[in-house]
Design a protein around this motif. Structure first.
Motif, mmCIF file in Angstrom:
data_model
loop_
_atom_site.group_PDB
_atom_site.id
_atom_site.type_symbol
_atom_site.label_atom_id
_atom_site.label_comp_id
_atom_site.label_asym_id
_atom_site.label_seq_id
_atom_site.Cartn_x
_atom_site.Cartn_y
_atom_site.Cartn_z
ATOM 1 N N SER A 127 -0.296 -0.353 -4.799
ATOM 2 C CA SER A 127 0.453 -0.173 -6.044
ATOM 3 C C SER A 127 0.832 -1.530 -6.646
ATOM 4 O O SER A 127 0.831 -1.701 -7.867
ATOM 5 C CB SER A 127 1.696 0.689 -5.818
ATOM 6 N N ASN A 141 9.128 1.715 6.991
ATOM 7 C CA ASN A 141 8.193 2.207 5.960
ATOM 8 C C ASN A 141 7.938 3.703 6.172
ATOM 9 O O ASN A 141 8.337 4.286 7.183
ATOM 10 C CB ASN A 141 6.874 1.416 5.972
ATOM 11 N N GLU A 198 12.546 4.013 -2.669
ATOM 12 C CA GLU A 198 11.432 3.711 -3.577
ATOM 13 C C GLU A 198 11.367 2.211 -3.846
ATOM 14 O O GLU A 198 12.326 1.603 -4.303
ATOM 15 C CB GLU A 198 11.598 4.465 -4.900
ATOM 16 N N GLN A 199 10.187 1.601 -3.575
ATOM 17 C CA GLN A 199 10.029 0.155 -3.714
ATOM 18 C C GLN A 199 9.517 -0.306 -5.075
ATOM 19 O O GLN A 199 9.583 -1.496 -5.374
ATOM 20 C CB GLN A 199 9.072 -0.366 -2.633
ATOM 21 N N GLY A 208 6.346 -0.639 -6.421
ATOM 22 C CA GLY A 208 5.320 -1.653 -6.230
ATOM 23 C C GLY A 208 4.663 -2.132 -7.510
ATOM 24 O O GLY A 208 4.355 -3.323 -7.648
ATOM 25 N N TYR A 219 1.852 0.817 -0.672
ATOM 26 C CA TYR A 219 2.704 -0.141 -1.375
ATOM 27 C C TYR A 219 1.898 -1.322 -1.889
ATOM 28 O O TYR A 219 2.038 -1.741 -3.039
ATOM 29 C CB TYR A 219 3.822 -0.617 -0.455
ATOM 30 N N GLY A 221 5.661 6.318 -1.000
ATOM 31 C CA GLY A 221 4.241 6.459 -1.307
ATOM 32 C C GLY A 221 3.846 7.917 -1.412
ATOM 33 O O GLY A 221 4.671 8.825 -1.301
ATOM 34 N N THR A 265 15.621 -1.242 -5.920
ATOM 35 C CA THR A 265 15.126 -0.016 -5.282
ATOM 36 C C THR A 265 16.035 1.154 -5.645
ATOM 37 O O THR A 265 17.095 0.965 -6.221
ATOM 38 C CB THR A 265 15.133 -0.173 -3.747
ATOM 39 N N ASP A 279 6.756 -9.553 -1.857
ATOM 40 C CA ASP A 279 7.129 -8.735 -0.695
ATOM 41 C C ASP A 279 7.467 -9.605 0.510
ATOM 42 O O ASP A 279 8.629 -9.806 0.821
ATOM 43 C CB ASP A 279 6.030 -7.730 -0.361
ATOM 44 N N HIS A 328 -2.617 0.316 2.649
ATOM 45 C CA HIS A 328 -1.178 0.549 2.526
ATOM 46 C C HIS A 328 -0.843 0.873 1.072
ATOM 47 O O HIS A 328 -1.142 0.100 0.160
ATOM 48 C CB HIS A 328 -0.418 -0.696 2.986
ATOM 49 N N THR A 365 9.426 3.186 1.096
ATOM 50 C CA THR A 365 8.212 2.948 0.300
ATOM 51 C C THR A 365 8.167 3.902 -0.881
ATOM 52 O O THR A 365 8.034 3.502 -2.024
ATOM 53 C CB THR A 365 6.888 3.121 1.097
#
Length: 341
Positions: free
Chosen positions: A84, A254, A298-299, A301, A81, A284, A332, A155, A79, A282
């Motif tokens: 990262s 996601n 955008e998370q 990570g 996320y 990604g 975010t 998370d 994954h 996410t």
């Protein structure tokens, strides 16, 4: 793992009136120690839940200075996320003189329990963890805390355990994403999420619902699905797009799930975003590898990982008290691309 002062080889040596070296040989079943003495020492160690310090053991036979090691548990390596976040943890830890030991729970409770035990036996200085989807019991985390091991969740947090945590603002991320869908013309917005036993799922679902209500739209339960991966999205989406009053927008928990929706809609002859808009969560690498590119939340990570490592190291070094529950929220932001109008 249940005792605050774990048994050491020095303790066993004192009990038997012998040297630590003799205890070490007996535990390794060395023929240099009599069979009777070996059996007695091994029995005592088992009965008192002795866990050898494997890191110290290996370092005793090397010229390398003992390193400070942090245990990290991630649900899955593949994954984006989580990988990262791992990058952020490693960079922060390395900059402060620590190393990391990483294990994957593969979303399995039993595996997570064994990893916690293994990390404890290896005498890590603390553990950073995102709980598995399968985890509904938390005794293994509580035992670590009771044993004095600093624990930081990221998370997916465990509300049943009093430990520090780092999360993204899941509620606002979802709220802003759904607001964008509404403001660009969507009126029937489907929600694809993970199990509601996880806090992140509840927070994103609440953000989705509140954004609809804020804009005068009534949430429709027929448009809600438990679905958090591409394969399930591709299996479920044809049915929902064949509904008489089908959705004109999707918010997915996601990016992989959102991409499953995207390719299903295209295969069914729908135009994205003209006929249906899609937003993920996410940001990604896959978000920019699909056509059209994915609008997503955008998370950040790497930032989550840095914050988690900072809390843990600060607790290990005493600048943050170990009994203080530190809460940090990483903001975010919505990245608008081609899957929304």
């Amino acid at each position: 793992m249940e005792e605050k002062a774990p048994l050491t080889m020095k303790d066993i040596a004192r009990e038997f009136g012998t040297s630590v070296a003799t205890v070490s040989r007996a535990l390794k079943d060395s023929p240099r120690i009599s069979a009777e003495r070996r059996a007695a020492i091994q029995k005592y160690a088992r009965e008192h839940n002795f866990a050898p310090n494997l890191i110290a053991e290996s370092l005793r036979h090397s010229k390398v200075k003992a390193m400070k090691v942090i245990g990290v548990i991630i649900p899955e390596f593949t994954h984006f996320y989580f990988s990262s976040i791992l990058t952020g943890i490693e960079e922060e830890a390395s900059a402060r003189g620590y190393r990391i030991m990483v294990a994957q729970s593969n979303e399995q409770y039993e595996r997570e329990v064994k990893i916690c035990q293994s990390f404890y036996e290896n005498k890590v200085c603390g553990i950073i963890v995102s709980q598995a989807k399968d985890t509904h019991q938390y005794d293994h985390f509580q035992r670590l805390i009771d044993a004095g091991v600093p624990l930081v969740f990221y998370d997916r947090i465990c509300t049943g355990v009093n430990a520090s945590r780092v999360v993204v603002d899941d509620y606002m991320g979802a709220y802003n994403a759904v607001t964008h869908l509404v403001e660009t013309g969507c009126r029937r917005i489907a929600f694809y999420g993970s199990s509601m036993t996880m806090e992140i799922s509840k927070n994103r679902f609440n953000g989705y619902k509140d954004a609809l209500l804020k804009h005068g739209l009534q949430p429709d339960e027929s448009l809600w699905r438990i679905c958090d991966n591409r394969a399930d999205a591709e299996a479920i989406t044809p049915g929902i797009l064949k509904m008489e009053n089908r959705p004109d927008g999707f918010f997915a928990v996601n990016d992989d799930t959102a991409i499953g929706i995207l390719y299903t809609a295209k295969r069914m002859g729908l135009r994205v975003p003209d006929d249906v808009s899609i937003c993920g969560f996410t940001n990604g690498q896959r978000a920019v590898a699909c056509d059209p590119m994915l609008t997503t939340v955008e998370q950040r990570g790497i930032k989550v990982g840095e914050e988690a490592a900072d809390i843990l190291i600060s607790q290990v070094e005493g600048t943050i008290p170990r009994d203080k529950m530190e809460r940090r929220i990483v903001r975010t932001r919505l990245i608008v691309r081609g899957t929304t109008r």
